[in-house]
Design an enzyme around this catalytic site. Structure first.
Site, PDB file in Angstrom:
ATOM      1  CG  ASP A  67       6.679   7.776  38.022  1.00 18.42           C
ATOM      2  OD1 ASP A  67       7.536   6.890  37.919  1.00 18.42           O
ATOM      3  OD2 ASP A  67       6.449   8.386  39.075  1.00 18.42           O
TER       4      ASP A  67
ATOM      5  CE  LYS B  26       9.411   7.526  40.381  1.00 15.54           C
ATOM      6  NZ  LYS B  26       8.282   8.052  41.141  1.00 15.54           N
TER       7      LYS B  26
ATOM      8  CB  CYS C 278       7.620  11.572  40.131  1.00 14.02           C
ATOM      9  SG  CYS C 278       6.512  10.821  41.350  1.00 14.02           S
TER      10      CYS C 278
HETATM   11  C1  C5J Z   1       4.265  11.437  40.013  1.00 11.74           C
HETATM   12  C2  C5J Z   1       2.505  11.821  41.594  1.00 11.74           C
HETATM   13  N1  C5J Z   1       4.720  10.510  39.180  1.00 11.74           N
HETATM   14  N2  C5J Z   1       2.157  12.989  41.053  1.00 11.74           N
HETATM   15  N3  C5J Z   1       3.463  11.041  41.031  1.00 11.74           N
HETATM   16  O1  C5J Z   1       4.519  12.618  39.834  1.00 11.74           O
HETATM   17  O2  C5J Z   1       1.961  11.423  42.599  1.00 11.74           O
END
Ligand code: C5J
Length: 227
Positions: free
Chosen positions: A27, A132, A165
């Site tokens: 991400d 995802k 995540c």
């Molecule tokens: C991730 C989030 N990528 N913090 N998403 O950690 O919402």
């Protein structure tokens, strides 16, 4: 050949004797790292996350150099939000919700400018980006199928955010039998104490979720094994 190891916590991480290792970058998308994105809209200091970009880049370059698999993920939803549970969309009472128009397009919607990976880490045309809908990269994706197809047993995990995540994905991978190592200086959180707690949780009880090491330790192990 002697077994190659990455010097790690809570003990050395043995590298596989075959090609079965992949870099998983979670991400690193504009939504979380740039001003005007989802992370910023939630009141977070996105500068904290930007600080790891050069370190993730070093690992990405090394994996490409050694011809090892590099996989990335983005968290995002279909434009009709049919894959976004209402509970997720409503959560937090934020000024900007998933699907709302923001400065970088609709928040956390696939294909919008904010949903793309930051240019510094742009995937090569032949590299896979897994879209995802959840926090974990195995939920409702073909990640496990891809890893099996490529005979991957070992995952070097990087990205953001550490306790959301990244940790969710690492736990999902650990339960599926993957040997996971989280790179300490190639993952970050908006909350430094949550990052430190996550690293401690991973290492505790003899590496109950896996290992942690610095990027330099990973690079030294890769050089010993693949040069
Ligand atoms: C991730 C989030 N990528 N913090 N998403 O950690 O919402």
């Amino acid at each position: 050949m002697a077994m190659a190891l990455i010097s790690a916590q809570p003990y050395d991480y043995p590298l596989p004797s075959d090609t079965g290792i992949a870099l998983l970058i979670i991400d690193m998308q504009r939504d979380f790292l740039e001003p005007g994105g989802f992370g910023d809209a939630l009141g977070n200091d996105v500068g904290r996350l930007q600080a790891i970009v050069p370190t993730v880049q070093k690992l990405q370059t090394a994996f490409r150099h050694y011809g090892r698999l590099v996989l990335q993920t983005v968290e995002g939803h279909r434009p009709d939000l049919s894959d976004c549970p209402p509970a997720k969309q409503k959560r937090g009472n934020a000024a900007l919700k998933i699907g709302d128009p923001g400065p970088m397009g609709r928040i956390l919607v696939l294909g919008e400018p904010g949903n793309s990976i930051i240019p510094e880490l742009a995937p090569l045309p032949e590299e896979t980006v897994i879209e995802k809908p959840g926090k974990g990269a195995f939920y409702n994706t073909n990640l496990e199928f891809l890893l099996k197809t490529h005979n991957i047993s070992h995952l070097i995990i990087t990205g953001v955010t550490t306790e959301v995540c990244v940790q969710t994905t690492m736990r999902e991978a650990n339960d599926r039998g993957y040997e996971c190592l989280l790179v300490e200086d190639a993952t970050e959180s908006y909350f430094p104490e949550f990052k430190q707690a996550t690293l401690a949780m991973v290492q505790a009880q003899g590496g109950i979720v896996g290992w942690t090491a610095t990027a330099d330790q990973v690079l030294a192990g890769l050089a010993q094994r693949y040069s």
